[in-house]
Design a protein around this motif. Structure first.
Motif, PDB file in Angstrom:
ATOM      1  N   ASP A   3       0.836  -1.206   0.000  1.00  0.00           N
ATOM      2  CA  ASP A   3       0.000   0.000   0.000  1.00  0.00           C
ATOM      3  C   ASP A   3       0.866   1.250   0.000  1.00  0.00           C
ATOM      4  OD1 ASP A   3      -1.958   1.916   0.369  1.00  0.00           O
ATOM      5  OD2 ASP A   3      -3.047   0.766   1.870  1.00  0.00           O
ATOM      6  N   PHE A   4       0.854   1.972  -1.119  1.00  0.00           N
ATOM      7  CA  PHE A   4       1.641   3.195  -1.270  1.00  0.00           C
ATOM      8  C   PHE A   4       0.799   4.460  -1.085  1.00  0.00           C
ATOM      9  CE2 PHE A   4       4.106   0.101  -3.751  1.00  0.00           C
ATOM     10  CZ  PHE A   4       5.396   0.348  -3.297  1.00  0.00           C
ATOM     11  N   ARG A   5      -0.458   4.335  -0.677  1.00  0.00           N
ATOM     12  CA  ARG A   5      -1.335   5.499  -0.640  1.00  0.00           C
ATOM     13  C   ARG A   5      -0.916   6.513   0.425  1.00  0.00           C
ATOM     14  NH1 ARG A   5      -6.934   2.737   0.332  1.00  0.00           N
ATOM     15  NH2 ARG A   5      -5.549   1.624   1.786  1.00  0.00           N
ATOM     16  N   SER A   6      -0.467   6.045   1.580  1.00  0.00           N
ATOM     17  CA  SER A   6      -0.084   6.943   2.665  1.00  0.00           C
ATOM     18  C   SER A   6       0.665   6.150   3.720  1.00  0.00           C
ATOM     19  CB  SER A   6      -1.324   7.594   3.293  1.00  0.00           C
ATOM     20  OG  SER A   6      -0.961   8.422   4.382  1.00  0.00           O
ATOM     21  N   ASP A   7       1.380   6.847   4.604  1.00  0.00           N
ATOM     22  CA  ASP A   7       1.981   6.188   5.757  1.00  0.00           C
ATOM     23  C   ASP A   7       0.987   6.051   6.904  1.00  0.00           C
ATOM     24  OD1 ASP A   7       1.945   8.905   6.200  1.00  0.00           O
ATOM     25  OD2 ASP A   7       4.105   9.104   6.477  1.00  0.00           O
ATOM     26  N   THR A   8      -0.246   6.479   6.697  1.00  0.00           N
ATOM     27  CA  THR A   8      -1.295   6.254   7.702  1.00  0.00           C
ATOM     28  C   THR A   8      -1.793   4.811   7.693  1.00  0.00           C
ATOM     29  OG1 THR A   8      -3.044   6.905   6.157  1.00  0.00           O
ATOM     30  CG2 THR A   8      -2.099   8.638   7.556  1.00  0.00           C
ATOM     31  N   VAL A   9      -1.420   4.035   6.695  1.00  0.00           N
ATOM     32  CA  VAL A   9      -1.944   2.673   6.560  1.00  0.00           C
ATOM     33  C   VAL A   9      -1.125   1.654   7.349  1.00  0.00           C
ATOM     34  CG1 VAL A   9      -2.828   3.231   4.255  1.00  0.00           C
ATOM     35  CG2 VAL A   9      -0.592   2.118   4.481  1.00  0.00           C
ATOM     36  N   PHE A 188       9.161  26.872  18.366  1.00  0.00           N
ATOM     37  CA  PHE A 188       7.701  26.970  18.289  1.00  0.00           C
ATOM     38  C   PHE A 188       7.045  27.139  19.660  1.00  0.00           C
ATOM     39  CE2 PHE A 188       9.086  24.954  14.432  1.00  0.00           C
ATOM     40  CZ  PHE A 188       8.300  25.566  13.468  1.00  0.00           C
ATOM     41  N   ASP A 189       5.944  27.888  19.655  1.00  0.00           N
ATOM     42  CA  ASP A 189       5.120  28.017  20.857  1.00  0.00           C
ATOM     43  C   ASP A 189       4.274  26.779  21.072  1.00  0.00           C
ATOM     44  OD1 ASP A 189       5.643  30.898  21.649  1.00  0.00           O
ATOM     45  OD2 ASP A 189       4.966  31.169  19.580  1.00  0.00           O
ATOM     46  N   SER A 190       3.945  26.098  19.990  1.00  0.00           N
ATOM     47  CA  SER A 190       3.170  24.856  20.072  1.00  0.00           C
ATOM     48  C   SER A 190       3.496  24.005  18.858  1.00  0.00           C
ATOM     49  CB  SER A 190       1.666  25.151  20.128  1.00  0.00           C
ATOM     50  OG  SER A 190       1.223  25.784  18.934  1.00  0.00           O
ATOM     51  N   MET A 191       3.261  22.710  18.998  1.00  0.00           N
ATOM     52  CA  MET A 191       3.447  21.828  17.860  1.00  0.00           C
ATOM     53  C   MET A 191       2.589  20.586  18.041  1.00  0.00           C
ATOM     54  SD  MET A 191       7.254  20.161  18.503  1.00  0.00           S
ATOM     55  CE  MET A 191       7.165  19.029  17.107  1.00  0.00           C
ATOM     56  N   THR A 192       2.302  19.939  16.939  1.00  0.00           N
ATOM     57  CA  THR A 192       1.611  18.656  16.965  1.00  0.00           C
ATOM     58  C   THR A 192       2.534  17.596  16.387  1.00  0.00           C
ATOM     59  OG1 THR A 192       0.587  19.013  14.784  1.00  0.00           O
ATOM     60  CG2 THR A 192      -0.654  19.734  16.723  1.00  0.00           C
ATOM     61  N   ILE A 193       2.341  16.370  16.837  1.00  0.00           N
ATOM     62  CA  ILE A 193       3.090  15.228  16.322  1.00  0.00           C
ATOM     63  C   ILE A 193       2.094  14.112  16.060  1.00  0.00           C
ATOM     64  CG2 ILE A 193       4.893  13.524  16.768  1.00  0.00           C
ATOM     65  CD1 ILE A 193       6.046  15.480  18.842  1.00  0.00           C
ATOM     66  N   CYS A 194       2.070  13.594  14.846  1.00  0.00           N
ATOM     67  CA  CYS A 194       1.200  12.475  14.523  1.00  0.00           C
ATOM     68  C   CYS A 194       1.956  11.180  14.783  1.00  0.00           C
ATOM     69  CB  CYS A 194       0.749  12.550  13.065  1.00  0.00           C
ATOM     70  SG  CYS A 194      -0.479  11.306  12.653  1.00  0.00           S
ATOM     71  N   LEU A 195       1.387  10.338  15.618  1.00  0.00           N
ATOM     72  CA  LEU A 195       2.015   9.074  15.978  1.00  0.00           C
ATOM     73  C   LEU A 195       1.648   7.951  15.018  1.00  0.00           C
ATOM     74  CD1 LEU A 195       1.299   9.296  19.812  1.00  0.00           C
ATOM     75  CD2 LEU A 195       3.357  10.041  18.583  1.00  0.00           C
ATOM     76  N   SER A 196       0.631   8.168  14.184  1.00  0.00           N
ATOM     77  CA  SER A 196       0.069   7.091  13.370  1.00  0.00           C
ATOM     78  C   SER A 196       0.440   7.184  11.893  1.00  0.00           C
ATOM     79  CB  SER A 196      -1.463   7.075  13.499  1.00  0.00           C
ATOM     80  OG  SER A 196      -2.019   8.284  13.008  1.00  0.00           O
ATOM     81  N   LYS A 197       1.450   7.993  11.567  1.00  0.00           N
ATOM     82  CA  LYS A 197       1.949   8.012  10.190  1.00  0.00           C
ATOM     83  C   LYS A 197       3.226   7.179  10.145  1.00  0.00           C
ATOM     84  CE  LYS A 197      -0.307  12.181   8.438  1.00  0.00           C
ATOM     85  NZ  LYS A 197      -1.138  12.583   9.583  1.00  0.00           N
ATOM     86  N   GLY A 198       4.348   7.776   9.790  1.00  0.00           N
ATOM     87  CA  GLY A 198       5.566   6.993   9.669  1.00  0.00           C
ATOM     88  C   GLY A 198       6.021   6.338  10.951  1.00  0.00           C
ATOM     89  N   LEU A 199       5.614   6.894  12.091  1.00  0.00           N
ATOM     90  CA  LEU A 199       6.014   6.320  13.375  1.00  0.00           C
ATOM     91  C   LEU A 199       5.249   5.041  13.695  1.00  0.00           C
ATOM     92  CD1 LEU A 199       6.434   9.583  15.489  1.00  0.00           C
ATOM     93  CD2 LEU A 199       8.219   8.186  14.429  1.00  0.00           C
TER      94      LEU A 199
END
Length: 339
Positions: A3-9, A188-199
């Protein structure tokens, strides 16, 4: 399935599954989930912030940050290609009554400070109040240079704005730059990190900032229906994502470059390999190729891609070098069938 659609898979690893099954849990809305609390405390310290909040998705994390920084009738500056402007359902405007002011991204993903400065509204009742600059790193696979981030910090300080990072793939940026994550987060004053993509976690994102800011995001999370109960089952996988899956992102980057090189051997496909910096690449596809048919043909062989012009491919921990070779062979055969 390849699956090459996204790293969310990505699917959770065995280590994640074991940690999830054994997680010590409580009611997170009451603040009683020890695994969530531990993740939030560890993540805040690790990234140089006072506090952190675990939530369900990157879209929710970005919206919480925007709503915590801005009030009704306020405005945030961002890129035309920014995910929290273009791909998150208009949530800032619809749910936060916050006006986005998009600026055209440069080819390298940056936003020109002259145009940003011109977009800041005067302090006048006729205008929305400009409160925030939101950047994204990586953006379409491109890495924002550290020098640019330092200049962005100087810019917001000079104009009395806050600086937010949509860091959905910020660890891809850090690995590509070969720097510790704090070399990016410090600005940065704030940031988000997505845990469910490449991680590779199955679900979850983090919002980070000072204590007062995170208190506001926690309230908005509840208002938006994002309060979770025994969420430690999810947080356990998120901690492994941050501790065990960062260094291996370099494998995804190498595989993306290899995929780009191989796509250039396919008739009708073209990729600029030098533009492949992380795990996302874009290929121009000849107009004579029927992309809908191509997608269907490959799907029947358990290979998933998304149509587009250009066509986007994303590598991740469930894509190996052998998978790429299998895909390229199937792609060439499918194009040959179209004649």
């Amino acid at each position: 399935m390849i699956d090459f659609r996204s790293d969310t898979v990505t699917r959770p690893t065995e280590a994640m599954r074991h940690a999830m099954a054994a997680a010590d849990v409580g009611d997170d809305v009451y603040g009683d989930d020890p695994t969530v609390n531990a993740l939030e405390c560890w993540a805040a310290e690790r990234h140089g912030f006072e506090s952190a909040l675990f939530c369900s998705s990157g879209t929710q994390a970005n919206l919480l940050a925007l709503m915590a920084h801005c009030e009704r009738g306020d405005e945030y500056l961002c890129g035309q290609q920014a995910h929290n402007y273009k791909f998150e359902g208009g949530g800032a405007a619809v749910l936060g009554s916050i006006q986005p002011q998009p600026i055209e991204n440069e080819n390298d993903g940056t936003l020109p400070f002259t145009k940003l400065a011109a977009a800041i509204k005067p302090l006048d009742p006729h205008f929305a109040r400009t409160k925030l600059l939101s950047l994204e790193n990586t953006i379409n696979g491109k890495v924002l240079p550290l020098e640019y981030l330092a200049q962005a910090r100087e810019f917001v300080d000079a104009h009395g704005l806050k600086l937010h990072l949509d860091g959905a793939r910020v660890y891809n940026a850090a690995v590509a730059l070969n720097v510790d994550i704090t070399a990016i987060s410090q600005y940065f004053d704030s940031m988000t990190i997505c845990l469910s993509k490449g991680l590779g976690a199955p679900i979850g994102s983090l919002v980070l900032g000072d204590r007062e800011f995170i208190q506001r995001t926690r309230r908005w999370r509840k208002v938006l229906g994002g309060g979770m109960r025994q969420a430690g089952i999810l947080a356990a996988a998120g901690k492994i994502a941050l501790t065990d899956h960062v260094e291996r992102l370099s494998v995804d980057h190498a595989n993306a470059k290899y995929l780009a090189e191989q796509l250039n051997t396919v008739p009708g496909f073209g990729v600029k390999v030098e533009h492949v910096l992380t795990n996302i690449l874009f290929a121009k596809v000849d107009a004579a190729i029927d992309q809908a048919q191509l997608v269907a043909t490959l799907k029947a062989q358990d290979v998933l891609i998304s149509a587009g012009q250009p066509m986007r491919f994303v590598t991740h921990l469930d894509i190996s070098r052998e998978d790429i070779d299998t895909f390229i062979a199937a792609l060439k055969a499918a194009i040959a069938q179209q004649g």
